[in-house]
Design an enzyme around this catalytic site. Structure first.
Site, PDB file in Angstrom:
ATOM      1  N   CYS A 191       2.662   0.489  13.529  1.00 57.49           N
ATOM      2  CA  CYS A 191       1.260   0.592  13.945  1.00 57.49           C
ATOM      3  C   CYS A 191       1.131   0.018  15.358  1.00 57.49           C
ATOM      4  O   CYS A 191       0.200  -0.724  15.643  1.00 57.49           O
ATOM      5  CB  CYS A 191       0.329  -0.075  12.949  1.00 57.49           C
ATOM      6  N   ASP A 195       8.595   1.187   7.346  1.00 55.97           N
ATOM      7  CA  ASP A 195       7.299   0.951   7.984  1.00 55.97           C
ATOM      8  C   ASP A 195       7.426  -0.447   8.580  1.00 55.97           C
ATOM      9  O   ASP A 195       7.114  -1.438   7.939  1.00 55.97           O
ATOM     10  CB  ASP A 195       6.172   1.051   6.955  1.00 55.97           C
ATOM     11  N   ASP A 198      11.241  -7.015   0.751  1.00 52.29           N
ATOM     12  CA  ASP A 198      10.565  -7.750   1.810  1.00 52.29           C
ATOM     13  C   ASP A 198      11.184  -9.129   1.879  1.00 52.29           C
ATOM     14  O   ASP A 198      11.720  -9.621   0.893  1.00 52.29           O
ATOM     15  CB  ASP A 198       9.059  -7.848   1.554  1.00 52.29           C
ATOM     16  N   SER A 256       0.838  -1.213   0.000  1.00 50.79           N
ATOM     17  CA  SER A 256       0.000   0.000   0.000  1.00 50.79           C
ATOM     18  C   SER A 256       0.866   1.254   0.000  1.00 50.79           C
ATOM     19  O   SER A 256       0.629   2.198  -0.760  1.00 50.79           O
ATOM     20  CB  SER A 256      -0.896   0.038   1.238  1.00 50.79           C
TER      21      SER A 256
END
Lengths: 302, 170
Positions: free
Chosen positions: A230, A177, A130, A111
């Site tokens: 998060c 992130d 990743d 995203s």
């Protein structure tokens, strides 16, 4: 919600915090400007009779109160991408420019990667890394639906990311992130708290520091790195920043958060962090009716 | 450069036949010519793109700022654009969506109900008096004809080439 009680000392209004954590999140879509501008995407939503509301702080986000993001024509065309509102923040803070070289160190399912590509106007180079092959497949599928063409994807542990395929040139900007304990996603996935353990938090904090260190190393002097998670856990947020500040050439810089946010905490459970971690921003679910989030901006070099 | 295609790495396409080292590998010139001849998509569309092969015949289009040296062993480079090394080359859905609005021929506009069937992966009779083969399929969205994917037209029927993972029942 018991896990979250440890954060009560950080919260002015813990009742509002718990109430927000119990509410499900609204469906949000981001306009993918690689394939359609905002007016065109909006016209498509209107043509399809899909109820949508603009999100104040970000011109390309729409709330879809009556439907899910994936089942309509503009989604099929890659004009829209389902993305949680608060997760659209770090790419905006990183602020990539057309023609720049950008690294997304923990990219899947993409995203934020595709948002970075859109912000570069699909020029320059976006490298997405990743270590999970299955999730990389999702990243690739998302990037293709969204029509991204300036993207290179690498499968590796980002802590050992190699610049060799990319002329060994450092990046202008990098986004970390980081994988985290995900407490802030409790509104989407209440099970996340059942899997919570302090051992996991402390273990993953090591990984996060490794990722952030490599991102700083791989970014040119004068470049920018954004670190986000998060989770609310200071062990995974301010403590990670504190550790990297002491080991790599970088400093935390203030930034204007378009979402209501609290400053980073300089003290947690008897441990003190570098005072500059207050420049980071903590976003609690009740502030903007979003998921929980943490975001910090670093300037690379002296 | 090795003399055969290596399936799991990206090799930049040779510019022309004279530059070719790997047998059967299409050239950049041939790829540009194919887009132009088959769909009327001009070569200038791809001025900023390089083309790479990874997987036999799978050609990727990468918006290239000259930052990647060939060959390179990574997992993705731009988007898959076409399938070559077969008699009739086939554009991908992604390339049709991204570049297909520039097509001036071999594109077919479907009314809404047919577009939905096409997206669901279903074959259907269509009225088309042009060439057989792979067509760029468009439909109307927000007042414009927009490219949706690729269909294979033969014997009065349009077969949907929408990959399984991209099919939807809207």
């Amino acid at each position: 919600m018991e896990v979250l009680e440890r954060y009560e000392p950080l919260l002015a209004d813990s009742a509002a915090f718990y109430a927000a954590c119990r509410r499900p999140l609204p469906a949000i879509v981001r306009v993918n400007t690689i394939k359609a501008d905002r007016d065109r995407a909006r016209a498509a939503l209107e043509a399809e009779d899909i109820v949508h509301e603009r999100v104040d702080w970000h011109p390309g986000l729409f709330r879809l109160p009556e439907t899910q993001p994936g089942a309509n024509w503009p989604y099929v065309h890659g004009w829209l991408h389902g993305q949680e509102e608060v997760s659209a923040l770090p790419a905006r803070v990183l602020d990539p420019q057309p023609g720049e070289r950008i690294w997304d160190a923990a990219a899947a399912p993409g995203s934020k990667t595709t948002q970075l590509a859109a912000l570069t106007e699909d020029t320059g180079l976006v490298v997405a890394t990743d270590k999970n092959l299955g999730r990389l497949a999702s990243l690739r599928s998302n990037a293709e639906r969204l029509g991204v063409t300036n993207l290179a994807i690498t499968h590796e542990d980002a802590r050992n990311h190699s610049l060799k395929p990319f002329e060994s040139e450092p990046y202008d900007r990098a986004l970390v992130d980081a994988p985290c304990s995900c407490e802030g996603t409790v509104r989407k996935n209440p099970d996340v708290l059942e899997e919570w353990s302090i051992d996991h938090v402390e273990g993953i904090a090591q990984v996060q520091a490794g990722l952030l260190r490599r991102a700083v190393q791989a970014t040119r002097d004068g470049g920018t790195v954004v670190y986000s998670t998060c989770t609310f856990a200071p062990e995974e947020n301010e403590a990670v920043l504190d550790r990297v500040l002491g080991r790599e050439s970088c400093q935390l810089v203030p930034f204007d958060s378009p979402l209501e946010a609290a400053p980073g905490v300089t003290e947690w459970q008897g441990r003190e962090y570098d005072p500059s971690v207050r420049h980071a921003r903590r976003i609690y679910p009740h502030y903007n009716d979003t998921g929980g989030f943490f975001c910090a901006k670093l300037a690379v070099g002296a | 450069m090795s003399a055969e295609n290596v399936g799991d790495r990206f090799d930049r396409l040779p510019a022309t036949d004279e530059d070719r080292a790997v047998p059967g590998r299409p050239t950049r010139a041939a790829v540009l010519e194919w887009w132009d001849e088959r769909y009327g998509i001009e070569p200038a569309t791809f001025a900023e793109y390089s083309f790479w092969e990874r997987g036999a015949g799978k050609i990727w289009a990468f918006r290239d700022a000259g930052t990647v040296a060939s060959p390179v062993e990574i997992q993705g480079l731009g988007m898959t654009a076409l399938r070559a090394r077969q008699e009739h080359w086939k554009p991908t859905l992604e390339a049709a969506q991204r570049f297909g609005d520039r097509a001036s021929k071999n594109r077919i506009a479907l009314p809404d109900a047919q577009a939905r069937r096409f997206l669901a992966g279903k074959d259907q009779a269509v009225s088309w008096d042009g060439d057989w083969g792979y067509l760029i399929v468009t439909h109307e969205l927000a007042g414009d004809q927009v490219p949706l994917g690729v269909g294979l037209y033969t014997y009065g029927e349009l077969a949907s080439m929408v990959p399984k993972g991209r099919r939807r029942e809207l």
